[in-house]
Write a protein that holds these residues in place. Structure first.
Motif, mmCIF file in Angstrom:
data_model
loop_
_atom_site.group_PDB
_atom_site.id
_atom_site.type_symbol
_atom_site.label_atom_id
_atom_site.label_comp_id
_atom_site.label_asym_id
_atom_site.label_seq_id
_atom_site.Cartn_x
_atom_site.Cartn_y
_atom_site.Cartn_z
ATOM 1 N N ILE A 114 0.955 -1.314 -0.006
ATOM 2 C CA ILE A 114 -0.086 -0.037 -0.083
ATOM 3 C C ILE A 114 0.954 1.274 0.050
ATOM 4 C CG2 ILE A 114 -1.962 1.352 1.338
ATOM 5 C CD1 ILE A 114 -2.662 -1.346 0.338
ATOM 6 N N ASN A 115 2.015 1.196 0.691
ATOM 7 C CA ASN A 115 2.742 2.440 0.785
ATOM 8 C C ASN A 115 3.342 2.824 -0.547
ATOM 9 O OD1 ASN A 115 2.378 2.372 3.405
ATOM 10 N ND2 ASN A 115 4.507 1.675 3.919
ATOM 11 N N PHE A 157 2.035 1.800 -3.406
ATOM 12 C CA PHE A 157 0.970 2.247 -4.312
ATOM 13 C C PHE A 157 0.830 3.782 -3.972
ATOM 14 C CE2 PHE A 157 -3.572 3.352 -4.799
ATOM 15 C CZ PHE A 157 -3.780 3.016 -6.273
ATOM 16 N N LEU A 158 0.704 4.195 -2.830
ATOM 17 C CA LEU A 158 0.774 5.511 -2.367
ATOM 18 C C LEU A 158 1.795 6.576 -2.997
ATOM 19 C CD1 LEU A 158 -0.436 5.742 1.157
ATOM 20 C CD2 LEU A 158 -1.387 7.049 -0.591
ATOM 21 N N VAL A 191 0.984 7.070 -6.615
ATOM 22 C CA VAL A 191 -0.042 8.036 -6.663
ATOM 23 C C VAL A 191 0.655 9.466 -7.061
ATOM 24 C CG1 VAL A 191 -1.901 9.239 -5.671
ATOM 25 C CG2 VAL A 191 -1.892 6.642 -5.607
ATOM 26 N N ASP A 217 3.661 15.519 -6.305
ATOM 27 C CA ASP A 217 2.685 15.802 -5.290
ATOM 28 C C ASP A 217 3.465 15.394 -3.879
ATOM 29 O OD1 ASP A 217 0.556 16.201 -3.890
ATOM 30 O OD2 ASP A 217 -0.924 14.874 -4.878
ATOM 31 N N LEU A 227 1.959 15.376 -1.076
ATOM 32 C CA LEU A 227 1.044 14.912 0.004
ATOM 33 C C LEU A 227 1.178 13.377 0.116
ATOM 34 C CD1 LEU A 227 -1.103 15.765 1.992
ATOM 35 C CD2 LEU A 227 -2.797 15.194 0.165
ATOM 36 N N PRO A 228 1.216 12.332 -0.974
ATOM 37 C CA PRO A 228 1.367 11.212 -0.699
ATOM 38 C C PRO A 228 2.577 10.721 -0.101
ATOM 39 C CG PRO A 228 0.675 11.583 -2.827
ATOM 40 C CD PRO A 228 0.846 13.111 -2.370
ATOM 41 N N LEU A 243 1.828 11.256 3.603
ATOM 42 C CA LEU A 243 0.922 10.202 4.007
ATOM 43 C C LEU A 243 1.923 8.849 3.992
ATOM 44 C CD1 LEU A 243 -2.199 10.356 1.887
ATOM 45 C CD2 LEU A 243 -1.759 11.716 3.717
ATOM 46 N N THR A 276 3.416 8.677 7.372
ATOM 47 C CA THR A 276 2.569 8.650 8.643
ATOM 48 C C THR A 276 2.262 6.874 8.710
ATOM 49 O OG1 THR A 276 1.633 10.726 7.854
ATOM 50 C CG2 THR A 276 0.421 9.484 9.732
ATOM 51 N N SER A 277 1.978 6.421 7.554
ATOM 52 C CA SER A 277 1.607 5.333 7.423
ATOM 53 C C SER A 277 2.820 4.062 7.851
ATOM 54 C CB SER A 277 0.953 4.649 6.132
ATOM 55 O OG SER A 277 1.908 3.927 5.446
ATOM 56 N N ILE A 333 2.784 4.160 11.614
ATOM 57 C CA ILE A 333 1.599 3.573 12.312
ATOM 58 C C ILE A 333 1.947 1.877 11.965
ATOM 59 C CG2 ILE A 333 -0.779 2.907 11.918
ATOM 60 C CD1 ILE A 333 -1.224 5.754 11.088
ATOM 61 N N PHE A 376 -7.747 10.848 5.725
ATOM 62 C CA PHE A 376 -6.400 10.208 6.051
ATOM 63 C C PHE A 376 -6.531 10.344 7.840
ATOM 64 C CE2 PHE A 376 -1.946 9.513 7.020
ATOM 65 C CZ PHE A 376 -1.874 8.582 6.424
ATOM 66 N N TYR A 393 -8.310 7.406 9.044
ATOM 67 C CA TYR A 393 -7.339 6.146 9.141
ATOM 68 C C TYR A 393 -6.517 6.429 10.382
ATOM 69 C CZ TYR A 393 -3.744 3.059 8.134
ATOM 70 O OH TYR A 393 -2.724 2.309 8.141
ATOM 71 N N LEU A 429 -6.945 1.837 4.191
ATOM 72 C CA LEU A 429 -5.638 2.762 3.610
ATOM 73 C C LEU A 429 -5.796 2.445 1.968
ATOM 74 C CD1 LEU A 429 -3.513 4.774 4.219
ATOM 75 C CD2 LEU A 429 -2.105 2.771 4.541
ATOM 76 N N ALA A 480 -6.161 5.741 -0.507
ATOM 77 C CA ALA A 480 -5.163 5.817 -1.711
ATOM 78 C C ALA A 480 -5.847 6.031 -3.124
ATOM 79 C CB ALA A 480 -4.005 4.778 -1.720
ATOM 80 N N TYR A 508 -7.742 8.962 -3.479
ATOM 81 C CA TYR A 508 -6.761 10.445 -3.497
ATOM 82 C C TYR A 508 -6.352 10.518 -5.065
ATOM 83 C CZ TYR A 508 -3.152 13.676 -3.068
ATOM 84 O OH TYR A 508 -2.288 14.675 -3.344
ATOM 85 N N SER A 509 -6.023 9.257 -5.539
ATOM 86 C CA SER A 509 -5.529 9.298 -7.039
ATOM 87 C C SER A 509 -6.702 9.802 -7.930
ATOM 88 C CB SER A 509 -4.927 7.892 -7.279
ATOM 89 O OG SER A 509 -5.970 6.859 -7.405
#
Lengths: 116, 499
Positions: A38-39, A41-42, A45, A71, A73-74, A77, A80-81, A84, B127, B130, B171, B175, B178-179
């Motif tokens: 997922i990271n 993927f973010l 993005v 960008d 912002l991702p 994110l 942060t992720s 976590i 977010f 989350y 999450l 994502a 957002y995309s």
């Protein structure tokens, strides 16, 4: 495109590991792999070809950042992720250690006192 | 009140760590500190009921960029549930948790869980939602395993693995969103998603959210963790998990995202109704055969959450008349509030019986009304309430849901709801016969009523069960109307953007 596909493959691999493996350490690794997919993927993005960091340096035009900057912002994110994910990982490993102390095994099929 | 809105997460977060630091010096103040935090939160939450809807910009940044905190009818109702039941559970744990060691650490985790849940219900940023969801979840994983015995650790590990998958799915969905839209602000998403319209990616996002939040709400295909986790936790935590956590993280998030962001949709509506009906049936059938008091209650939680999911599902349906959809949604939200009251009462009662008798097996108990009158009476009231006996609160919400389904033409779902209500009643009558009435076993002839700090929350919750049922048109109707309107009025949610 191929990179997005890679993220999906990683995700599915993580899920497979989670479902098919009996060893709880391997299950933890599975969870971590899904998190990383997922990271990835973010990050993808926010990615763009030939992108630059979105920081305004001396002598740079603002339009340059608008044209080329990725960008930001991702990336925030993902940071942060990851943090976590670290918290969850620490908790998982500590519970796993306690489980080993009590049951003397890492095999999930032998840890089955509770039945739903 | 508006300027103090972020305190709902700030107070418990700060107090969680202050508590840990102060108790290094003096262990006796921990009860007092936790009580101070929870009492101020509960009184603030009650005061929030009198505020009209508003939004708060964190750090003064304008909405689409900065984080937005939103207060509307639904958030205020959720805040009241979380903080009032949190306060009562906390008062209960002052005595109950003396059977465990490390009380300050318990309060720290407890306050972190409260902070996470408050954050989930007040935030207006995907977010952020989350992050708070993870705070509440991590605290609850640790709390489920708080006893550190074989059962607790196993339940905690199961919950952790499944909860981890749910968080990952959420999450992933965020994502994707957002995309597609380039924004994380929830009112802004509500503007941008209709512009994009329905495509495959949007369907995938919805599926991920239904899976992720559905797992947190323990609707049936994703319910495996709940019957292990809820009974293994200490009683006040079971009450918080069953009474509040599955609603704040699961039902609330599904309702907010599906109603306010995506808007009504036939597909999601039928999925939610189906999952709801399935949870209702499977939960109640599994509950009937259980011997363990708390495990039976946990299965009933699954089943009662099914009613709420069904109500939400019909509320989302664009094909039924709006008045009926609103009625079903009202019933669902009302049942959610009622379930929070009676299920936390039942779990606290189970804890009180366990505290004195030392067993969770309901067949070993019996005739306890002679030895523990207050606990038994409150347990009776809550059982009547969950089985839907008229003057109590559970009756009205179930009636509203069933009437809405019958009128909307979903007769099968309506009949299933009646059948499940009947089965619930049978199961709780058996519970009463086993635990409260009948013959008192020899070994329990000398037990006493539980201490005052444990009786007080039980009496308050039982009074609430009756009061919500009897004074339903006076007080709670307006509150739940406001919550329902907040969900149905998408324009109002978009207006929080301040444009």
């Amino acid at each position: 495109m191929i990179l997005y596909f890679l993220a999906l493959v990683l995700f599915v691999m993580g899920l497979y590991c989670l479902v098919a493996k009996k060893n709880i350490i391997k299950k933890i690794i599975g969870i971590v792999i899904t998190e990383y997919s997922i990271n990835l993927f973010l990050v993808l993005v926010g990615w763009r070809k030939g992108g630059i960091a979105p920081i305004l340096l001396k002598g740079m035009q603002k339009s340059e950042i608008v044209e080329k900057g990725v960008d930001p912002l991702p990336q925030a994110l993902v940071l942060t992720s990851i943090v976590i994910g670290l918290g969850v990982l620490a908790l998982m490993v500590s519970i796993c250690l306690r489980l080993y102390e009590k049951y003397k095994t890492f095999d999930m099929s032998e840890i089955n006192r509770l039945r739903g | 009140m508006q300027a103090y809105f972020p305190l709902f997460t700030a107070i418990p977060l700060a107090m969680a760590f202050i508590n840990l630091l102060v108790t290094k010096v003096n262990k006796k103040v921990t009860d007092f500190l936790a009580f101070l935090a929870m009492a101020s939160l509960a009184s603030m939450a009650v005061m929030m009921l009198f505020e009209s809807p508003f939004s708060y910009q964190v750090g003064g940044w304008a909405p689409p960029i900065g984080i937005l905190l939103v207060s509307d009818g639904l958030s205020s109702v959720m805040l009241v549930i979380i903080n009032v039941i949190g306060l009562l559970s906390m008062i209960y744990s002052t005595k109950y948790m003396t059977t465990y060691t490390a009380k300050p650490k318990f309060y720290t985790l407890f306050l972190l869980m409260i902070a996470g849940m408050n954050g989930v219900v007040i935030t207006g940023d995907m977010f952020n939602l989350y992050v708070f969801l993870e705070i509440a979840s991590i605290a609850s994983y640790a709390l489920v395993g708080f006893g550190c015995e074989k059962d607790e650790l196993e339940a905690s590990f199961k919950y952790l693995i499944l909860g981890g998958v749910a968080s990952t799915a959420v999450l992933f969905g965020i994502a994707f969103l957002y995309s597609m839209t380039g924004t994380l602000n929830m009112p802004d998403l509500a503007v941008k998603i209709p512009e994009i319209g329905h495509n495959h990616a949007m369907g995938f996002v919805m599926a991920l959210f239904i899976m992720g939040f559905g797992l947190k709400a323990s609707s049936v295909p994703f319910h495996a963790w709940l019957p292990d986790a809820h009974p293994s936790a200490p009683a006040p935590i079971s009450a918080m998990l069953s009474g509040v956590l599955i609603k704040a993280l699961g039902i609330y998030a599904i309702a907010r995202i599906m109603f306010n962001i995506f808007g009504s949709d036939t597909m999601v509506s039928s999925i939610l109704m189906f999952l709801g009906a399935l949870s209702m049936l499977v939960g109640v059938f599994l509950a009937v055969g259980q011997h363990d008091f708390k495990r039976m209650l946990a299965y009933h939680s699954i089943s009662q959450m099914g009613y709420v999911m069904m109500g939400l599902g019909l509320g989302l349906n664009p094909n039924v008349p709006p008045a009926l959809a609103a009625l079903a949604l009202f019933g669902g939200l009302f049942h959610m509030v009622n379930h929070a009251v009676f299920k936390s009462c039942l779990f606290l009662c189970a804890g009180a019986f366990e505290y004195r008798t030392g067993t969770k097996d309901k067949t070993e108990m019996g005739g306890l009304i002679r030895r523990m009158p207050f606990t038994s009476a409150t347990c009776s009231i809550a059982s009547l309430s969950i089985s839907g006996v008229p003057p109590f609160n559970g009756f009205w919400s179930k009636l509203i849901i069933i009437v809405a389904f019958m009128k909307a033409g979903y007769t099968v779902y309506g009949i299933l709801a009646i059948l499940v209500a009947f089965m619930t009643m049978i199961s709780f009558i058996r519970l009463q016969m086993n635990v409260i009435f009948g013959k008192l076993p020899e070994k329990f002839a000398k037990i006493k009523e539980v201490p005052f700090a444990m009786v007080l929350p039980l009496v308050i919750l039982a009074t609430l069960c009756l009061a919500i049922g009897v004074f339903y048109p006076l007080v709670d109707q307006n509150l739940i109307e406001a919550a329902k309107d907040a969900l149905l009025d998408k324009a109002q949610y978009i207006s929080f953007l301040g444009r």
